[in-house]
Design an enzyme around this catalytic site. Structure first.
Site, PDB file in Angstrom:
ATOM      1  N   GLU A  42       7.015   9.645  15.185  1.00  0.00           N
ATOM      2  CA  GLU A  42       8.157   8.769  15.433  1.00  0.00           C
ATOM      3  C   GLU A  42       8.337   8.545  16.928  1.00  0.00           C
ATOM      4  O   GLU A  42       9.021   9.338  17.600  1.00  0.00           O
ATOM      5  CB  GLU A  42       9.429   9.406  14.874  1.00  0.00           C
ATOM      6  CG  GLU A  42       9.366   9.676  13.382  1.00  0.00           C
ATOM      7  CD  GLU A  42      10.751   9.623  12.785  1.00  0.00           C
ATOM      8  OE1 GLU A  42      10.974   8.793  11.911  1.00  0.00           O
ATOM      9  OE2 GLU A  42      11.613  10.388  13.244  1.00  0.00           O
ATOM     10  N   HIS A  53      13.272  16.359  14.281  1.00  0.00           N
ATOM     11  CA  HIS A  53      13.559  14.950  14.579  1.00  0.00           C
ATOM     12  C   HIS A  53      13.933  14.807  16.061  1.00  0.00           C
ATOM     13  O   HIS A  53      14.631  15.656  16.622  1.00  0.00           O
ATOM     14  CB  HIS A  53      14.700  14.453  13.683  1.00  0.00           C
ATOM     15  CG  HIS A  53      14.828  12.967  13.701  1.00  0.00           C
ATOM     16  ND1 HIS A  53      15.385  12.300  14.762  1.00  0.00           N
ATOM     17  CD2 HIS A  53      14.430  12.030  12.820  1.00  0.00           C
ATOM     18  CE1 HIS A  53      15.337  10.998  14.526  1.00  0.00           C
ATOM     19  NE2 HIS A  53      14.755  10.801  13.351  1.00  0.00           N
TER      20      HIS A  53
HETATM   21  P1  PGA Z   1      14.886   4.020  12.252  1.00  0.00           P
HETATM   22  O1  PGA Z   1      14.964   5.627  12.235  1.00  0.00           O
HETATM   23  O2  PGA Z   1      14.195   3.625  10.974  1.00  0.00           O
HETATM   24  O3  PGA Z   1      16.311   3.580  12.315  1.00  0.00           O
HETATM   25  O4  PGA Z   1      14.101   3.645  13.435  1.00  0.00           O
HETATM   26  C1  PGA Z   1      13.838   6.380  11.856  1.00  0.00           C
HETATM   27  C2  PGA Z   1      14.149   7.826  12.033  1.00  0.00           C
HETATM   28  O5  PGA Z   1      14.781   8.183  13.024  1.00  0.00           O
HETATM   29  O6  PGA Z   1      13.805   8.662  11.191  1.00  0.00           O
END
Ligand code: PGA
Length: 224
Positions: free
Chosen positions: A151, A102
Site C-alpha cells: 500500500e 497499516h
Molecule cells: P483507500 O485505502 O482505498 O481509501 O486508498 C486503502 C487502505 O488504506 O487500506
C-alpha cells in the site's frame, strides 16, 4: 483465488454497519456467478469493521462460506493490565484475519517493525491469519504472515492509485513466500480494479474509501 478486503477504518456506526451488510449480502444473493466463485474457493471476501461491530456481523456472515471478518488491528500485548487493548486471544474465534502494520497505524501510532513482529507472533499463536501491510519495497515483513498487502502511502485515500505495472515491479523486488498472496491497496475502486486483475500478478485488494459503500465494494468483488 482473489481476495477483496473491505477496510472500513473509523467509518460506520452500529446501525449503518448492519445496513451495509444487508445491502451487500442482497447483492451477493442476486449474483449466481459470484456465489459460485465463493463456493468454489475462487473468491474470498473479508470485511474489517470497527471492533464493537465484529460479533454482531459475525452472526450474519457465518452463513457464507467464504465471507470472513478481520480486525483492523490487534494489540502487541498478550494479556494483562493494559486498559483499552484488544488482544489476539480476545479476537480469536470472532475474526479469521487481522490487518497488521497499516501505514495509518505506523504513522499515527508510531508502530515499529519490532512491535509489528509481536503482533504477528500473537496472531499466529491465537490462530488469526495476518494481512500484513507494507508501504514500499524497503519495508520488511515477517516470513510467517498469511497475506502481504502493498500500500504505497501516496495512493491511500487520495484517488491516485498506483500504476498496475509499477505495482507488479514492486512485487518482483519483494521476496514473497510462494504461498503468500500479494494484495494491492491504495485508491483501488470499481473503475480501476480490472487494470490490476489483468496483470495476473495481483491476488486481491485492500480497499478503504471504496469499501464504505456496499454497492461499490460489491461491484469490485463482482469484477474478479
Ligand atoms: P483507500 O485505502 O482505498 O481509501 O486508498 C486503502 C487502505 O488504506 O487500506
Amino acid at each position: 483465488m482473489h481476495y477483496f478486503i473491505a477496510n472500513w477504518k473509523a467509518n460506520h456506526t452500529y446501525s449503518t454497519s448492519l445496513e451495509w451488510m444487508t445491502a451487500f449480502l442482497n447483492k451477493i444473493e442476486q449474483d449466481a456467478k459470484l456465489k459460485t466463485k465463493l463456493e468454489n474457493n475462487e473468491l474470498t471476501i473479508i470485511i474489517a469493521p470497527p471492533f464493537p461491530f465484529i460479533i454482531p456481523l459475525k452472526d450474519i456472515v457465518k452463513h457464507y462460506g467464504n465471507i470472513h471478518l478481520a480486525s483492523q488491528d490487534i494489540s502487541c500485548i498478550e494479556k494483562g493490565k493494559y486498559t483499552g487493548e484488544v488482544t489476539a486471544e480476545a479476537l480469536s474465534g470472532h475474526v479469521q484475519y487481522s490487518i497488521i502494520g497499516h501505514s495509518e497505524r505506523r504513522m499515527n501510532f508510531n508502530e515499529t517493525d519490532d512491535l509489528l513482529q509481536k503482533k504477528v507472533d500473537l496472531a499466529n499463536k491465537y490462530g488469526l491469519k495476518t494481512i500484513y501491510c507494507i508501504r514500499n519495497e524497503r519495508d520488511l515483513f515477517p516470513s510467517t504472515i498469511s497475506l502481504l498487502s502493498y500500500e504505497p502511502v501516496h495512493a491511500i485515500g487520495t484517488g491516485n492509485n498506483e500504476n498496475p505495472a509499477d505495482v507488479v515491479d514492486v512485487k518482483k523486488k519483494l521476496n514473497i513466500p510462494p504461498d503468500v498472496p500479494f494484495i494491492y491497496g491504495g485508491s483501488a475502486n470499481k473503475d480501476n480494479v480490472d487494470s490490476y486483475l489483468i496483470t495476473n500478478a495481483i491476488d486481491g485488494f485492500l480497499v478503504g474509501t471504496a469499501s464504505v459503500d456496499p454497492i461499490e465494494f460489491y461491484s469490485m468483488c463482482a469484477s474478479a
